[in-house]
Enzyme design. Structure first.
Site, PDB file in Angstrom:
ATOM      1  N   GLU A   1     -21.337 -41.224  33.022  1.00 31.52           N
ATOM      2  CA  GLU A   1     -20.767 -40.075  33.744  1.00 31.52           C
ATOM      3  C   GLU A   1     -20.488 -40.441  35.200  1.00 31.52           C
ATOM      4  O   GLU A   1     -19.527 -39.948  35.791  1.00 31.52           O
ATOM      5  CB  GLU A   1     -21.727 -38.874  33.631  1.00 31.52           C
ATOM      6  CG  GLU A   1     -21.696 -38.285  32.223  1.00 31.52           C
ATOM      7  CD  GLU A   1     -22.971 -37.590  31.784  1.00 31.52           C
ATOM      8  OE1 GLU A   1     -23.840 -37.293  32.622  1.00 31.52           O
ATOM      9  OE2 GLU A   1     -23.103 -37.347  30.571  1.00 31.52           O
TER      10      GLU A   1
ATOM     11  N   GLU B   1     -26.065 -47.064  26.135  1.00 31.30           N
ATOM     12  CA  GLU B   1     -25.571 -45.712  25.872  1.00 31.30           C
ATOM     13  C   GLU B   1     -24.089 -45.779  25.513  1.00 31.30           C
ATOM     14  O   GLU B   1     -23.237 -45.749  26.410  1.00 31.30           O
ATOM     15  CB  GLU B   1     -25.751 -44.830  27.106  1.00 31.30           C
ATOM     16  CG  GLU B   1     -27.188 -44.571  27.486  1.00 31.30           C
ATOM     17  CD  GLU B   1     -27.355 -43.203  28.125  1.00 31.30           C
ATOM     18  OE1 GLU B   1     -28.243 -42.464  27.696  1.00 31.30           O
ATOM     19  OE2 GLU B   1     -26.587 -42.865  29.032  1.00 31.30           O
TER      20      GLU B   1
ATOM     21  N   GLY C   1     -23.746 -36.725  24.300  1.00 28.97           N
ATOM     22  CA  GLY C   1     -23.449 -35.298  24.249  1.00 28.97           C
ATOM     23  C   GLY C   1     -22.485 -34.913  23.136  1.00 28.97           C
ATOM     24  O   GLY C   1     -21.821 -33.869  23.200  1.00 28.97           O
TER      25      GLY C   1
ATOM     26  N   GLY D   1     -30.720 -36.894  26.850  1.00 32.86           N
ATOM     27  CA  GLY D   1     -30.058 -35.938  27.723  1.00 32.86           C
ATOM     28  C   GLY D   1     -30.394 -34.519  27.289  1.00 32.86           C
ATOM     29  O   GLY D   1     -31.479 -34.003  27.568  1.00 32.86           O
ATOM     30  N   GLY D   2     -29.470 -33.896  26.575  1.00 33.61           N
ATOM     31  CA  GLY D   2     -29.582 -32.492  26.173  1.00 33.61           C
ATOM     32  C   GLY D   2     -30.944 -32.097  25.611  1.00 33.61           C
ATOM     33  O   GLY D   2     -31.520 -31.079  26.014  1.00 33.61           O
TER      34      GLY D   2
ATOM     35  N   SER E   1     -27.044 -38.712  22.153  1.00 37.13           N
ATOM     36  CA  SER E   1     -27.344 -37.755  21.076  1.00 37.13           C
ATOM     37  C   SER E   1     -28.676 -38.033  20.373  1.00 37.13           C
ATOM     38  O   SER E   1     -28.767 -37.911  19.142  1.00 37.13           O
ATOM     39  CB  SER E   1     -26.193 -37.692  20.066  1.00 37.13           C
ATOM     40  OG  SER E   1     -25.028 -37.190  20.688  1.00 37.13           O
TER      41      SER E   1
ATOM     42  N   ASN F   1     -33.265 -37.298  30.861  1.00 38.21           N
ATOM     43  CA  ASN F   1     -32.242 -37.203  31.909  1.00 38.21           C
ATOM     44  C   ASN F   1     -31.721 -35.771  31.938  1.00 38.21           C
ATOM     45  O   ASN F   1     -30.973 -35.358  31.062  1.00 38.21           O
ATOM     46  CB  ASN F   1     -31.109 -38.197  31.579  1.00 38.21           C
ATOM     47  CG  ASN F   1     -29.949 -38.098  32.551  1.00 38.21           C
ATOM     48  OD1 ASN F   1     -30.046 -37.439  33.589  1.00 38.21           O
ATOM     49  ND2 ASN F   1     -28.848 -38.735  32.213  1.00 38.21           N
ATOM     50  N   TRP F   2     -32.149 -35.021  32.951  1.00 38.14           N
ATOM     51  CA  TRP F   2     -31.789 -33.600  33.007  1.00 38.14           C
ATOM     52  C   TRP F   2     -30.356 -33.377  33.498  1.00 38.14           C
ATOM     53  O   TRP F   2     -29.849 -32.269  33.445  1.00 38.14           O
ATOM     54  CB  TRP F   2     -32.768 -32.840  33.915  1.00 38.14           C
ATOM     55  CG  TRP F   2     -34.196 -32.852  33.444  1.00 38.14           C
ATOM     56  CD1 TRP F   2     -34.693 -33.466  32.311  1.00 38.14           C
ATOM     57  CD2 TRP F   2     -35.313 -32.225  34.077  1.00 38.14           C
ATOM     58  NE1 TRP F   2     -36.050 -33.255  32.221  1.00 38.14           N
ATOM     59  CE2 TRP F   2     -36.467 -32.496  33.286  1.00 38.14           C
ATOM     60  CE3 TRP F   2     -35.466 -31.465  35.235  1.00 38.14           C
ATOM     61  CZ2 TRP F   2     -37.737 -32.021  33.628  1.00 38.14           C
ATOM     62  CZ3 TRP F   2     -36.735 -30.995  35.580  1.00 38.14           C
ATOM     63  CH2 TRP F   2     -37.855 -31.268  34.778  1.00 38.14           C
ATOM     64  N   LYS F   3     -29.734 -34.413  34.013  1.00 40.56           N
ATOM     65  CA  LYS F   3     -28.370 -34.317  34.553  1.00 40.56           C
ATOM     66  C   LYS F   3     -28.290 -33.174  35.578  1.00 40.56           C
ATOM     67  O   LYS F   3     -29.261 -32.896  36.264  1.00 40.56           O
ATOM     68  CB  LYS F   3     -27.361 -34.160  33.423  1.00 40.56           C
ATOM     69  CG  LYS F   3     -27.543 -35.237  32.338  1.00 40.56           C
ATOM     70  CD  LYS F   3     -26.402 -35.334  31.392  1.00 40.56           C
ATOM     71  CE  LYS F   3     -26.677 -36.423  30.360  1.00 40.56           C
ATOM     72  NZ  LYS F   3     -25.568 -36.685  29.486  1.00 40.56           N
TER      73      LYS F   3
ATOM     74  N   HIS G   1     -24.871 -44.783  34.842  1.00 49.16           N
ATOM     75  CA  HIS G   1     -24.601 -43.852  33.744  1.00 49.16           C
ATOM     76  C   HIS G   1     -23.095 -43.685  33.577  1.00 49.16           C
ATOM     77  O   HIS G   1     -22.360 -43.651  34.569  1.00 49.16           O
ATOM     78  CB  HIS G   1     -25.277 -42.510  34.028  1.00 49.16           C
ATOM     79  CG  HIS G   1     -25.319 -41.627  32.824  1.00 49.16           C
ATOM     80  ND1 HIS G   1     -24.209 -40.955  32.378  1.00 49.16           N
ATOM     81  CD2 HIS G   1     -26.315 -41.354  31.938  1.00 49.16           C
ATOM     82  CE1 HIS G   1     -24.526 -40.280  31.275  1.00 49.16           C
ATOM     83  NE2 HIS G   1     -25.800 -40.513  30.986  1.00 49.16           N
TER      84      HIS G   1
HETATM   85  P1  PGA Z   1     -27.362 -36.803  25.345  1.00 54.39           P
HETATM   86  O1  PGA Z   1     -27.215 -37.592  26.729  1.00 54.39           O
HETATM   87  O2  PGA Z   1     -28.750 -37.073  24.821  1.00 54.39           O
HETATM   88  O3  PGA Z   1     -27.157 -35.356  25.692  1.00 54.39           O
HETATM   89  O4  PGA Z   1     -26.324 -37.338  24.422  1.00 54.39           O
HETATM   90  C1  PGA Z   1     -27.785 -38.862  26.902  1.00 54.39           C
HETATM   91  C2  PGA Z   1     -27.484 -39.374  28.294  1.00 54.39           C
HETATM   92  O5  PGA Z   1     -26.379 -39.132  28.791  1.00 54.39           O
HETATM   93  O6  PGA Z   1     -28.332 -40.013  28.937  1.00 54.39           O
END
Ligand code: PGA
Length: 250
Positions: free
Chosen positions: A97, A167, A173, A234-235, A213, A9-11, A95
């Site tokens: 977010e 999640e 993050g 994510g990251g 994470s 997930n590149w956000k 998600h």
């Molecule tokens: P993260 O994000 O790996 O940076 O914690 C995961 C996500 O939000 O899908």
């Protein structure tokens, strides 16, 4: 036996040039013997260009959002049909977010899920609790409310095109991943709930990813758990070497 999935997930990161470069490197360096299914989710603006790079490779393409509406006068929205026309096969919904910053309710997420499924887009449905909810002993009820609300009117047949991503919000993050045992316990709980909603056979087939994470260092440990069928990253999915090591770990 459920297949294993790694989703990047590149956000809201990477412009079209950076996105193309990132995916080209992944395509170049990924080992072909890998049986894990790999999906990348770039921002909307890179979908078309990334689609051209992953075409004829085993890598699949996901969007990070979709409109709850079919088509028409909805300025700024992107429909499910527009995504499938770009060779997008999956969409990430729910998600945390989007729930937090864009106030998406379970009702809206449900509409988006139904809209996606009716256009043959596979749904990656994210659910998870905040630290406050967990500390207050509300984990089960939060997960339950999200599952029941987000899956309303989703048929048993459609469940074959939907995976769930657990999640925990406190793990996203933050460098504070859930332990593999903890993740497995919640995944087991989610699967039990799917049994109640859809029966044993569908629950056994439902893919449940863990996200929050995920790093090359903890990927292998998480994915070897019975109920962890893959990882939503994510990251670490923005760094070629990290993402490839996570795929290898699985
Ligand atoms: P993260 O994000 O790996 O940076 O914690 C995961 C996500 O939000 O899908």
């Amino acid at each position: 036996m459920r297949e294993k999935y790694i989703v990047g997930n590149w956000k809201m990161n990477t412009d079209v040039h950076e996105g193309v470069h990132l995916v080209q490197e992944i395509v170049k360096q990924i080992t072909t013997s890998n049986t894990t299914k790999v999906i990348v989710a770039p921002p909307f603006t890179s979908l078309s260009a990334v689609a051209a790079v992953v075409r004829d490779t085993p890598i699949k393409l996901a969007a990070q959002n979709v409109s709850a509406y079919e088509s028409g006068s909805y300025t700024g929205e992107i429909s499910a049909a527009m995504l499938t026309a770009l060779e997008v096969s999956h969409v990430i919904l729910g998600h945390s977010e989007r729930r937090l910053f864009f106030h998406e309710s379970n009702e809206e997420i449900n509409k988006k899920a139904l809209q996606s499924l009716s256009h043959n887009l596979n749904v990656i449905l994210c659910i998870g609790e905040t630290a406050e909810e967990r500390n207050a002993g509300k984990l089960r009820s939060v997960i339950d409310t999200q599952l029941v609300g987000d899956l309303a009117s989703v048929s048993s047949t459609q469940m074959a095109h939907l995976m769930i991503a657990y999640e925990p919000v406190w793990a996203i993050g933050t460098d504070k991943s859930a332990s593999s045992a903890d993740a497995n316990e919640v995944h087991g709980m989610i699967r039990e709930r799917i049994v109640e909603l859809y029966g044993e056979e569908i629950a056994e087939k439902t893919v449940i990813l863990y996200g929050g994470s995920v790093k090359p260092e903890n990927a292998a440990c998480l994915i070897q758990e019975e109920h962890v069928d893959g990882l939503l990253v994510g990251g670490a999915s923005l760094v070629v070497d990290s993402f490839l090591r996570i795929i290898e770990a699985s």
